[in-house]
Design a protein around this motif. Structure first.
Motif, PDB file in Angstrom:
ATOM      1  N   PRO A  34     -15.976 -64.738  -8.144  1.00 58.93           N
ATOM      2  CA  PRO A  34     -17.066 -65.361  -8.899  1.00 58.93           C
ATOM      3  C   PRO A  34     -18.159 -65.898  -7.984  1.00 58.93           C
ATOM      4  O   PRO A  34     -17.900 -66.270  -6.835  1.00 58.93           O
ATOM      5  N   ILE A  35     -19.378 -65.927  -8.498  1.00 58.18           N
ATOM      6  CA  ILE A  35     -20.490 -66.553  -7.790  1.00 58.18           C
ATOM      7  C   ILE A  35     -21.100 -67.605  -8.707  1.00 58.18           C
ATOM      8  O   ILE A  35     -21.073 -67.485  -9.930  1.00 58.18           O
ATOM      9  N   ASP A  36     -21.639 -68.658  -8.115  1.00 61.75           N
ATOM     10  CA  ASP A  36     -22.226 -69.726  -8.919  1.00 61.75           C
ATOM     11  C   ASP A  36     -23.685 -69.420  -9.237  1.00 61.75           C
ATOM     12  O   ASP A  36     -24.242 -68.412  -8.793  1.00 61.75           O
ATOM     13  N   GLY A  37     -24.289 -70.307 -10.032  1.00 63.11           N
ATOM     14  CA  GLY A  37     -25.663 -70.082 -10.458  1.00 63.11           C
ATOM     15  C   GLY A  37     -26.641 -70.022  -9.304  1.00 63.11           C
ATOM     16  O   GLY A  37     -27.560 -69.210  -9.306  1.00 63.11           O
ATOM     17  N   ALA A  38     -26.432 -70.892  -8.297  1.00 57.50           N
ATOM     18  CA  ALA A  38     -27.344 -70.903  -7.152  1.00 57.50           C
ATOM     19  C   ALA A  38     -27.295 -69.581  -6.401  1.00 57.50           C
ATOM     20  O   ALA A  38     -28.330 -69.042  -5.984  1.00 57.50           O
ATOM     21  N   THR A  39     -26.100 -69.034  -6.225  1.00 57.50           N
ATOM     22  CA  THR A  39     -25.959 -67.733  -5.553  1.00 57.50           C
ATOM     23  C   THR A  39     -26.573 -66.634  -6.409  1.00 57.50           C
ATOM     24  O   THR A  39     -27.237 -65.723  -5.888  1.00 57.50           O
ATOM     25  N   ALA A  40     -26.357 -66.708  -7.721  1.00 60.52           N
ATOM     26  CA  ALA A  40     -26.937 -65.716  -8.631  1.00 60.52           C
ATOM     27  C   ALA A  40     -28.454 -65.701  -8.510  1.00 60.52           C
ATOM     28  O   ALA A  40     -29.076 -64.632  -8.487  1.00 60.52           O
ATOM     29  N   ALA A  41     -29.063 -66.871  -8.405  1.00 56.92           N
ATOM     30  CA  ALA A  41     -30.514 -66.942  -8.253  1.00 56.92           C
ATOM     31  C   ALA A  41     -30.950 -66.425  -6.883  1.00 56.92           C
ATOM     32  O   ALA A  41     -31.967 -65.731  -6.756  1.00 56.92           O
TER      33      ALA A  41
END
Length: 259
Positions: free
Chosen positions: A171-178
């Motif tokens: 999984p990746i978090d929102g900050a990484t997704a951005a």
């Protein structure tokens, strides 16, 4: 079904809640006790409401989010494995998402896994909460993408990032997704819907015909060569008929708002 002003809200038993906020339709995946796992009833409802929004000239933007603490855990796998294959249901929700003429914004409020991730990468773009988490577990459990994830993700984040994301299942978090381009923005959780609706209403305030034609042009040109994309733009410009008075009025309004 109940009515509140201009909004129409389905009962809490519905797998999909539908609300209207001006020219914006908000669809909420509504199986919070199952982390909004996408079952047959929800798939049918998503397609129905997307088609309905696409046919309604008063709807200019669609927002999709999840009830409770999750966006979606993906397809309801126990149901899918015990009954008829989802392939018997006709068009997938993601095919409908990619095919409609209205912009669709995913407001990812929490975990967004596998089929849920495939759903959001077929939206026009993603706004993520700082509590959002994205993962694709298809390869880890012995399945393949069937809703367009393997086609859409590399175009958003590039091939190396897509390979790592889809094959590792991490999984990746929102900050990484951005950071990698999966999400356009990551915002404080409590501000997610306010920010998403702010963007949605800015889009909805634009010229409906120009917004829809521009969206189509962007979709068609995204995977094309530069020369082909430029040709599509020229073709669209020749075929699009603008109203000078309307353009002048809209320009004047925007200029007045900035002064």
């Amino acid at each position: 079904m109940t009515e509140t002003g201009s909004a129409v809200v389905k009962t809490d038993e519905s797998p999909l809640l539908v609300e209207r906020d001006g020219h914006v339709t908000v669809l909420t995946l509504n199986r919070p006790e199952r982390r909004n796992a996408i079952n047959r009833a929800m798939r049918k409802a998503i397609k129905k409401e997307l088609w309905k929004a696409d046919a309604d000239d008063d709807v200019r933007v669609v927002v999709i989010t999840g009830a409770g603490t999750s966006f979606s855990a993906g397809v309801d796998l126990p149901e899918a494995l015990s009954g008829p294959s989802p392939r018997t249901e006709g068009a997938t929700p993601t095919q409908v998402l990619r095919g409609i003429s209205k912009p669709v914004i995913a407001a990812v409020n929490g975990p967004c896994y596998t089929g849920g991730y495939e759903l959001v990468v077929s939206c026009s773009f993603i706004i993520a909460s700082d509590l959002a988490e994205f993962a694709d577990t298809h390869a880890q459990i012995g399945l393949l993408n069937g809703w367009g994830g393997s086609a859409m993700l590399p175009r958003m984040v590039g091939l190396p990032a897509a390979v790592q994301f889809m094959l590792s299942g991490e999984p990746i978090d929102g900050a990484t997704a951005a950071r990698i381009g999966l999400a356009n923005e990551v915002v404080v959780h409590d501000q997610l819907m306010d920010r998403t609706l702010e963007i949605a209403h800015k889009i909805a305030a634009g010229h409906p015909g120009a917004i829809q034609r521009m969206l189509r042009l962007l979709k068609e040109g995204a995977g094309a060569s530069t020369s082909h994309a430029l040709g599509l733009e020229i073709e669209a410009s020749v075929g699009f008929r603008s109203n000078g008075a309307d353009v002048g009025a809209r320009f004047g309004k925007r200029r007045a708002e900035k002064d």
